[in-house]
Motif scaffolding. Structure first.
Motif, PDB file in Angstrom:
ATOM      1  N   ASN A   1      -4.208   3.581   4.002  1.00  0.00           N
ATOM      2  CA  ASN A   1      -4.141   3.540   5.477  1.00  0.00           C
ATOM      3  C   ASN A   1      -5.047   2.508   6.139  1.00  0.00           C
ATOM      4  O   ASN A   1      -4.689   1.939   7.162  1.00  0.00           O
ATOM      5  N   ALA A   2      -6.205   2.243   5.601  1.00  0.00           N
ATOM      6  CA  ALA A   2      -7.187   1.406   6.299  1.00  0.00           C
ATOM      7  C   ALA A   2      -6.745  -0.054   6.384  1.00  0.00           C
ATOM      8  O   ALA A   2      -5.936  -0.540   5.589  1.00  0.00           O
ATOM      9  N   THR A   3      -7.305  -0.757   7.360  1.00  0.00           N
ATOM     10  CA  THR A   3      -7.280  -2.218   7.410  1.00  0.00           C
ATOM     11  C   THR A   3      -8.653  -2.676   6.931  1.00  0.00           C
ATOM     12  O   THR A   3      -9.679  -2.185   7.428  1.00  0.00           O
ATOM     13  N   VAL A   4      -8.687  -3.565   5.963  1.00  0.00           N
ATOM     14  CA  VAL A   4      -9.980  -3.845   5.317  1.00  0.00           C
ATOM     15  C   VAL A   4     -10.345  -5.328   5.351  1.00  0.00           C
ATOM     16  O   VAL A   4      -9.480  -6.199   5.339  1.00  0.00           O
ATOM     17  N   MET A   5     -11.641  -5.574   5.403  1.00  0.00           N
ATOM     18  CA  MET A   5     -12.239  -6.877   5.128  1.00  0.00           C
ATOM     19  C   MET A   5     -13.241  -6.642   4.007  1.00  0.00           C
ATOM     20  O   MET A   5     -14.236  -5.927   4.199  1.00  0.00           O
ATOM     21  N   ILE A   6     -12.950  -7.181   2.829  1.00  0.00           N
ATOM     22  CA  ILE A   6     -13.755  -6.872   1.641  1.00  0.00           C
ATOM     23  C   ILE A   6     -14.318  -8.163   1.061  1.00  0.00           C
ATOM     24  O   ILE A   6     -13.582  -9.120   0.800  1.00  0.00           O
ATOM     25  N   ASN A   7     -15.627  -8.184   0.852  1.00  0.00           N
ATOM     26  CA  ASN A   7     -16.287  -9.305   0.221  1.00  0.00           C
ATOM     27  C   ASN A   7     -17.201  -8.787  -0.888  1.00  0.00           C
ATOM     28  O   ASN A   7     -17.881  -7.763  -0.718  1.00  0.00           O
ATOM     29  N   ASN A   8     -17.196  -9.486  -2.017  1.00  0.00           N
ATOM     30  CA  ASN A   8     -18.128  -9.165  -3.091  1.00  0.00           C
ATOM     31  C   ASN A   8     -18.100  -7.675  -3.433  1.00  0.00           C
ATOM     32  O   ASN A   8     -19.152  -7.037  -3.579  1.00  0.00           O
ATOM     33  N   ALA A   9     -16.918  -7.098  -3.515  1.00  0.00           N
ATOM     34  CA  ALA A   9     -16.784  -5.669  -3.788  1.00  0.00           C
ATOM     35  C   ALA A   9     -15.592  -5.446  -4.718  1.00  0.00           C
ATOM     36  O   ALA A   9     -14.567  -6.126  -4.592  1.00  0.00           O
ATOM     37  N   SER A  10     -15.724  -4.485  -5.637  1.00  0.00           N
ATOM     38  CA  SER A  10     -14.643  -4.257  -6.603  1.00  0.00           C
ATOM     39  C   SER A  10     -14.573  -2.794  -7.014  1.00  0.00           C
ATOM     40  O   SER A  10     -15.554  -2.046  -6.934  1.00  0.00           O
ATOM     41  N   SER A  11     -13.371  -2.403  -7.446  1.00  0.00           N
ATOM     42  CA  SER A  11     -13.100  -1.082  -8.025  1.00  0.00           C
ATOM     43  C   SER A  11     -13.427   0.076  -7.094  1.00  0.00           C
ATOM     44  O   SER A  11     -13.764   1.173  -7.534  1.00  0.00           O
ATOM     45  N   ASN A  12     -13.287  -0.167  -5.783  1.00  0.00           N
ATOM     46  CA  ASN A  12     -13.516   0.898  -4.810  1.00  0.00           C
ATOM     47  C   ASN A  12     -12.184   1.516  -4.383  1.00  0.00           C
ATOM     48  O   ASN A  12     -11.134   0.896  -4.483  1.00  0.00           O
ATOM     49  N   ILE A  13     -12.244   2.755  -3.878  1.00  0.00           N
ATOM     50  CA  ILE A  13     -11.103   3.363  -3.205  1.00  0.00           C
ATOM     51  C   ILE A  13     -11.517   3.645  -1.775  1.00  0.00           C
ATOM     52  O   ILE A  13     -12.576   4.234  -1.527  1.00  0.00           O
ATOM     53  N   ILE A  14     -10.704   3.177  -0.830  1.00  0.00           N
ATOM     54  CA  ILE A  14     -11.005   3.316   0.596  1.00  0.00           C
ATOM     55  C   ILE A  14      -9.861   4.078   1.252  1.00  0.00           C
ATOM     56  O   ILE A  14      -8.706   3.661   1.184  1.00  0.00           O
ATOM     57  N   SER A  15     -10.186   5.200   1.871  1.00  0.00           N
ATOM     58  CA  SER A  15      -9.177   6.032   2.530  1.00  0.00           C
ATOM     59  C   SER A  15      -9.667   6.394   3.925  1.00  0.00           C
ATOM     60  O   SER A  15     -10.757   6.943   4.087  1.00  0.00           O
ATOM     61  N   THR A  16      -8.852   6.066   4.940  1.00  0.00           N
ATOM     62  CA  THR A  16      -9.226   6.361   6.321  1.00  0.00           C
ATOM     63  C   THR A  16      -7.973   6.777   7.094  1.00  0.00           C
ATOM     64  O   THR A  16      -6.881   6.852   6.542  1.00  0.00           O
TER      65      THR A  16
END
Length: 352
Positions: free
Chosen positions: A294-309
């Motif tokens: 669901n989220a809109t993301v801006m991701i830098n220098n990040a890996s293997s995460n799960i983001i739920s919003t």
């Protein structure tokens, strides 16, 4: 469709490892956890109804979830929702459902399946269930679908089958508790171990006979309601007597005691969706292995995460690796995936 085929969907769990999305008031089986357009219980019902008449599919759930079940499955009758007035694990509710079905149709064959598992190849699932029904129609058997292990998972119980058995349906030697990592590795190396996915198939004659033999006290308790099952008096009996039953799983109550236990190694992809990490496995990922719901993301220098919003919430992340990030109503969870099993404990400490 075969009118002797029945299904029981187990939908009473709380799914506390998926907090804060899954809560005691609205557990994970009633959520669209993968953004697939259907909740987990809706997917389960749809999958089972490819083989089993819709009117023969019962849903076992806690009484406080009955309105949610009927809202999400409008195609079923309220009489198909069996409500537990107290949480007593899986054996009592399976016995209750089995006796109810047996009284309606003594020739019935039934599958018991969790409401919150994810199965991708539904055609293979249907074929496997049909194979089990065929076997149980000809044998006095308690069957389970064993999941082919893909790695040495320490979070599942295992089923050991007879390595010398060349038949498609294997005789079960024993059930094994959740192992440590080295034991799990040895299970995979031996080649005759499967994950216990909690999916069971049997005739009502076989399972009620097994309860009579191995759980006589529980059987006697529920047989007191025989004349009331499938009548207007059924719920009053359940409300009065259900809580007196022992709190015990079907594995401990029957499967580990009975001598007529068989397993069919499943040919479908399966995920029990028990944790945020298992959900991460099933979701599409970006080039850095981040999964987003669901989220809109801006991701830098990040890996293997799960983001739920919530839908379209903007989330900006920098420098995180292997984290669970969940924003739900008034709760924000930012937690290492390596410690996801501890989320259940956090929920138990929350103020009521």
């Amino acid at each position: 469709m075969n009118k002797n085929y029945y299904a029981v969907i187990m939908a009473g769990g709380v799914g506390s490892r998926f907090w804060p999305v899954s809560t005691a008031d609205f557990p994970k089986q009633f959520h669209d956890m993968l953004g697939a357009g259907q909740t987990l219980i809706q997917k389960t019902f749809s999958r089972l109804s490819k083989l089993i008449p819709a009117e023969n599919i019962l849903v076992l759930t806690n009484e406080k979830y009955s309105s949610i079940v009927l809202d999400q499955l409008p195609q079923i009758n309220p009489s198909q929702v069996l409500t537990e007035p107290a949480m007593r694990n899986t054996a009592p509710c399976i016995l209750y459902a089995s006796l109810k079905i047996k009284k309606q149709n003594p020739e019935a064959l039934m599958i018991v399946a969790p409401s919150d598992h994810w199965i991708e190849d539904e055609a293979a699932f249907t074929a496997n269930v049909q194979q089990c029904f065929d076997f149980c129609s000809e044998h006095n058997a308690l069957m389970t679908l064993g999941i082919q292990p893909t790695f040495p998972n320490t979070g599942f119980g295992y089923i050991e089958f007879d390595k010398a058995d060349a038949n498609a349906v294997k005789k079960v030697n024993q059930f094994r508790e959740k192992p440590d990592y080295e034991t799990a590795k040895s299970f995979l190396e031996q080649g005759n171990f499967l994950w216990n996915g909690g999916i069971f198939i049997w005739s009502v004659a076989s399972v009620t006979q097994a309860f009579e033999q191995y759980q006589p006290a529980m059987n006697s308790l529920f047989m007191q309601g025989w004349t009331k099952y499938n009548t207007n008096s059924e719920q009053d009996f359940i409300d009065q007597y259900y809580a007196q039953s022992e709190n015990i799983s079907i594995d401990y109550a029957l499967m580990e005691n009975a001598q007529n236990v068989y397993v069919l190694p499943a040919t479908f992809d399966w995920n029990d969706l028990g944790t945020w990490g298992s959900l991460h496995e099933k979701l599409d990922k970006d080039e850095n292995n981040n999964a987003v719901v669901n989220a809109t993301v801006m991701i830098n220098n990040a890996s293997s995460n799960i983001i739920s919003t919530s839908k379209d919430k903007l989330v900006i992340i920098d420098g995180l690796e292997d984290f669970i990030i969940v924003d739900k109503d008034h709760v924000l969870l930012i937690y290492p995936k390596s410690k996801e099993q501890e989320i259940k404990g956090i929920v138990s400490q929350l103020p009521k």
